[in-house]
Design a protein around this motif. Structure first.
Motif, PDB file in Angstrom:
ATOM      1  N   GLN A 502      39.328  39.432  12.155  1.00  0.00           N
ATOM      2  CA  GLN A 502      40.576  38.934  11.583  1.00  0.00           C
ATOM      3  C   GLN A 502      40.367  37.452  11.312  1.00  0.00           C
ATOM      4  N   THR A 525      49.924  46.710  17.621  1.00  0.00           N
ATOM      5  CA  THR A 525      50.279  45.591  16.771  1.00  0.00           C
ATOM      6  C   THR A 525      51.661  45.815  16.167  1.00  0.00           C
ATOM      7  N   GLY A 527      53.669  45.944  12.792  1.00  0.00           N
ATOM      8  CA  GLY A 527      53.403  46.118  11.375  1.00  0.00           C
ATOM      9  C   GLY A 527      51.965  46.506  11.112  1.00  0.00           C
ATOM     10  N   ASN A 529      48.241  46.066  10.459  1.00  0.00           N
ATOM     11  CA  ASN A 529      47.204  45.067  10.714  1.00  0.00           C
ATOM     12  C   ASN A 529      45.967  45.472   9.926  1.00  0.00           C
ATOM     13  N   ARG A 531      44.645  43.524   7.179  1.00  0.00           N
ATOM     14  CA  ARG A 531      44.011  42.440   6.444  1.00  0.00           C
ATOM     15  C   ARG A 531      42.789  41.941   7.216  1.00  0.00           C
ATOM     16  N   GLY A 678      48.959  33.831  11.988  1.00  0.00           N
ATOM     17  CA  GLY A 678      50.056  34.656  12.470  1.00  0.00           C
ATOM     18  C   GLY A 678      49.647  35.400  13.724  1.00  0.00           C
ATOM     19  N   GLN A 680      50.368  39.349  15.031  1.00  0.00           N
ATOM     20  CA  GLN A 680      51.005  40.664  14.937  1.00  0.00           C
ATOM     21  C   GLN A 680      50.741  41.507  16.182  1.00  0.00           C
ATOM     22  N   GLN A 691      55.920  34.875  14.725  1.00  0.00           N
ATOM     23  CA  GLN A 691      56.749  35.569  13.734  1.00  0.00           C
ATOM     24  C   GLN A 691      56.127  35.577  12.346  1.00  0.00           C
ATOM     25  N   ASP A 693      53.131  37.113   9.814  1.00  0.00           N
ATOM     26  CA  ASP A 693      52.085  38.108   9.620  1.00  0.00           C
ATOM     27  C   ASP A 693      50.806  37.397   9.195  1.00  0.00           C
ATOM     28  N   GLU A 696      50.359  35.412   5.727  1.00  0.00           N
ATOM     29  CA  GLU A 696      51.674  35.174   5.133  1.00  0.00           C
ATOM     30  C   GLU A 696      51.708  33.793   4.475  1.00  0.00           C
ATOM     31  N   TYR A 791      58.186  37.935   0.855  1.00  0.00           N
ATOM     32  CA  TYR A 791      58.268  38.551   2.176  1.00  0.00           C
ATOM     33  C   TYR A 791      59.726  38.832   2.539  1.00  0.00           C
ATOM     34  N   ARG A 795      59.930  38.763   9.824  1.00  0.00           N
ATOM     35  CA  ARG A 795      60.396  39.063  11.178  1.00  0.00           C
ATOM     36  C   ARG A 795      61.100  37.837  11.757  1.00  0.00           C
TER      37      ARG A 795
END
Length: 807
Positions: A502, A525, A527, A529, A531, A678, A680, A691, A693, A696, A791, A795
């Motif tokens: 990541q 996680t 949402g 994950n 990426r 971020g 997650q 908060q 992602d 983002e 977005y 969150r």
């Protein structure tokens, strides 16, 4: 002797005086009226007293007297005094407060601080004993085959509990200091220990728990907690003081002041001290931590310090005794470990200057003779004789180390502490990273190993293998490093890694070839994950430490990057108008790392940090990306800086601050930019934004600030129905501002729409720590960027947690 002091109604008498008759040896009962007292002398009578009560003399029938119950009767004529002194004391018209102010005015004139330079000998003895030994423990299966160790069981003269000596470490040092340049240097001349000769990390960790302190400081740090000193300028806000007596201590007339806490659950002590009536220097002091203090795993802390007279105006410390009782449970009959440190000081000399280079020059971290001194060395320099129990530890543990069952128990403890399982000259692990999950690999298994002949290996190889059940691919990594020069710590290193990563999980980049991030292997996680990036990373480099805790690294690296999932793209527009979907990139990085006051153990190619989180961390790095060299796709330059600083703010707790900043000069694709990190996962990860992602926000220049403050229970302790839970309040604030150049936006062909936090993004958190002593939960709130088109499902609220074993 030990016991409890009560009044005629059966209520405990807190802070009662317990003194051997016709002596200056005594103590004070705690909040529950309990006391313990020992002496090497043979006394036959002990006197119990407290303002408002009749003095009571008790004849001691035996050498050791345990579980005594003492009842004090009130004096009718002293009832007014009880009203004045038994509760909170007035700060006005209190002679004890007037004396305390005199101590403040003269505190910097006492002791070694009065001289330009100083030097002295220092002998330190650190002991650990397993306490509350009973028949059930002796017969326990865990000690099968080791029953002989219980032949050394003895009974404490202090608590009346049985104990078994398990460890002793002795050290003799020469200490030099210069008050004009504010420098001090301690040279270890001898070290001897039982049981753990090759485990310098354990020894260093234990010694750090009992770090040096000065009772004249406003706050005394023990076990990573800042206790308010009774001599503190803020002491009158947290302690009650009573002028109890005056008498000669040696040939000096001194006042005796009793102090005890105004409130429960604070990091305070109770005890008394004797202070000279002309120099206002402390002659003797004892401190016993409040039993209600918000400290985990420790039932008792008891400290004694003695000072000697150099001349009519200077008092120097000669003896420092520190005892603590560690236990997983707070009950008195719970089993635990006594930790005792005795430090003796002698042979003071003053005003003999040394060159500044003397304090700056590094000492060889390992000298064989220092750890292998003959008995004659210790006979000459040991400032007090070992008692029978202490002498027996050396012999008993030498035998114990040959017992297979003890070796097995030691291995289990080692795995829990280090995360590695030892097999011959290899360590397997980390065992806590065996299983993971991410969108690219699905469930993932990882097995690693490293060479390990001793803690002080001059070279080390490490590797791992991993397999993802979804992508059905094998990943691996190999690295090696060798220490070329021990004095300057000149080290060569290199390696290769093929893995899933990541890349948007941290701002400050790393070239650690085996570096892994929790974000790419977490089991759960928030949402998608997905990426993630497949990376092939090769590195080679050198590092050197010309000055203690200042490290310079020069690293060359080569990376090949490609998206790891079909739903994530790192595509970019090439100069020839085609679309590139992977990156080949060589880099040269020059990094400067400064960690002042960091303490390490060992002298090999890898050292263990023993005071992690207790020192500043400063990094400055310059990276140059090479184009058309080894097929490099981009040419760029990057500057990055990081500064993390912990702050102990006395009675208000501990603040940790971090500032990160960086800028990339040149056009690069997504995988070489600086995504704002971020988080997650469901874990609270410092220096990330809970908060956000991943990806983002994307930037090529940024400034990030993180603040986290742990009040240590300062607020909860004032709420009656909450204080007994010993919870701790944690607040956090995080913000970042950044930018992305138009030229970088123009070459973007990924499925990520670049958005930089051109107006500061921020979020904050409120946490409750010390839940069941090991867990913290954080409630995170996003402050802005809530209605952005890119977005719409940002969150706003989230919950994360973390585990840890803290005092």
């Amino acid at each position: 002797m030990s016991g409890v002091v009560k009044d005629t109604d059966g209520s405990p008498v807190s802070f009662a005086n317990v003194v051997f008759k016709d002596s200056f040896e005594g103590t004070i009962s705690n909040e529950d009226g309990r006391f313990y007292l020992e002496s090497d002398e043979k006394y036959t009578t002990v006197v119990f007293s407290f303002i408002g009560f009749k003095n009571k003399e008790v004849t001691l029938e035996a050498r050791s007297n345990y579980k005594m119950e003492i009842t004090l009767e009130q004096e009718a004529s002293s009832l007014d005094e009880v009203v004045i002194f038994s509760g909170k004391q007035s700060k006005k018209d209190n002679p004890a407060i007037d004396i305390l102010r005199k101590i403040w005015e003269n505190r910097r004139e006492n002791g070694v601080k009065k001289f330009n330079q100083y030097a002295y000998d220092k002998y330190e003895k650190l002991e650990f004993d397993l306490n509350t030994i009973d028949s059930a423990l002796i017969k326990s299966r865990i000690f099968k085959g080791m029953e002989f160790i219980f032949e050394e069981v003895d009974t404490s003269n202090i608590t009346g509990n049985t104990y078994l000596p398990i460890f002793i470490n002795e050290a003799f040092s020469k200490v030099y200091g210069d008050n004009l340049i504010n420098e001090e240097k301690e040279i270890l001349e001898g070290n001897k220990n039982s049981g753990f000769e090759n485990n310098n990390t354990l020894i260093a960790f234990l010694k750090d728990l009992y770090s040096d302190y000065d009772v004249y400081d406003n706050y005394l740090k023990f076990f990573d907690k800042a206790f308010t000193s009774p001599l503190s300028r803020t002491g009158i806000d947290v302690y009650n003081y009573v002028l109890l007596d005056s008498a000669y201590r040696g040939d000096k007339w001194c006042y005796n002041i009793v102090y005890y806490p105004r409130r429960k659950n604070e990091l305070t002590f109770k005890g008394d001290f004797w202070v000279n009536d002309s120099t206002w220097a402390i002659k003797e002091i004892n401190l016993q931590a409040s039993k209600s203090a918000n400290v985990n795993w420790i039932r008792e802390v008891y400290i004694e310090q003695e000072f000697d007279v150099l001349n009519d105006s200077i008092f120097l410390i000669t003896r420092d005794y520190f005892m603590s009782d560690f236990s997983l449970r707070d009950k008195e009959d719970a089993k635990g470990i006594y930790g005792r440190r005795t430090t003796l000081y002698d042979d003071y000399s003053f005003d003999i200057p040394k060159d500044k280079k003397f304090y700056k020059t590094q000492i060889d971290p390992y000298q064989y003779e220092v750890y292998n001194r003959p008995d004659e060395f210790w006979d000459e320099r040991r400032m007090e004789e070992l008692n029978k129990d202490e002498k027996s530890v050396y012999k008993m543990l030498d035998t114990l180390k040959t017992v297979p069952r003890f070796k097995a128990l030691y291995s289990i403890g080692s795995v829990l502490a280090s995360g590695y399982y030892e097999v011959d000259n290899f360590d397997l692990g980390p065992v806590f990273s065996v299983v993971g999950f991410n969108e690219a690999e699905g469930f993932r298994l990882r097995l690693g190993a490293r060479t390990y002949f001793s803690q002080n290996d001059l070279w080390r190889f490490e590797g791992f293998g991993a397999y993802g059940f979804r992508d059905q691919r094998f990943k691996f990594g190999l690295s090696g490093k060798v220490l070329l020069d021990r004095k300057t710590r000149l080290t060569a290193y290199g390696g290769f890694r093929k893995d899933v990563e990541q890349t948007g999980a941290s701002l400050t980049s790393t070239t650690d070839v085996l570096g892994r991030n929790l974000a790419s292997s977490s089991l759960v996680t928030v949402g998608a994950n997905d990426r993630l990036t497949r990376i092939k990373l090769s590195t080679v480099g050198f590092s050197v430490e010309p000055i203690k805790n200042f490290n310079v690294r020069l690293t060359g690296s080569y990376r090949k990057l490609r998206s790891a999932t079909e739903t994530f793209s790192i595509d970019y527009l090439k100069e020839d108008g085609t679309i590139g979907d992977d990156v080949s990139q060589p880099e040269i990085e020059l990094g400067f790392f400064y960690t002042p006051k960091r303490k390490t153990s060992g002298f090999g190619v890898e050292r263990t940090v023993i005071n992690d989180g207790d020192f500043a961390n400063i990094y400055l790095g310059y990276t140059y990306g090479l184009k058309d060299v080894l097929g490099g796709d981009f040419e760029y330059q990057r500057l990055q800086g990081l500064y993390t600083q912990p702050w102990n703010i006395g009675g208000l707790g501990r603040l940790t601050t971090t500032v990160e900043l960086g800028k990339t000069f040149g056009d690069v694709n997504l995988s070489l930019l600086n995504p704002i990190p971020g988080n997650q996962t469901l874990f609270s990860i410092y220096n990330t934004f809970s908060q956000l992602d991943f990806y983002e926000f994307v930037s090529d220049e940024y400034v990030s600030l993180h603040f986290q403050h742990n009040f240590g229970g300062r607020i909860f302790q004032r709420i009656p129905w909450v204080r007994d839970l010993n919870l701790r309040e944690v607040i956090g604030f995080r913000t970042v501002i950044g930018n992305i150049s138009q030229s970088n936006v123009d070459i973007n062909r990924s499925n990520i729409i670049y958005q930089a936090p051109t107006k500061p993004y921020y979020e904050y958190s409120i946490g409750i720590g010390n839940i069941f002593k090991i867990f913290r939960i954080d409630f995170n709130i996003r402050g802005n960027y809530l209605n952005e088109v890119q977005y719409p499902e940002a969150r706003k609220y989230g919950v994360t947690g973390s585990f840890g074993f803290d005092f």
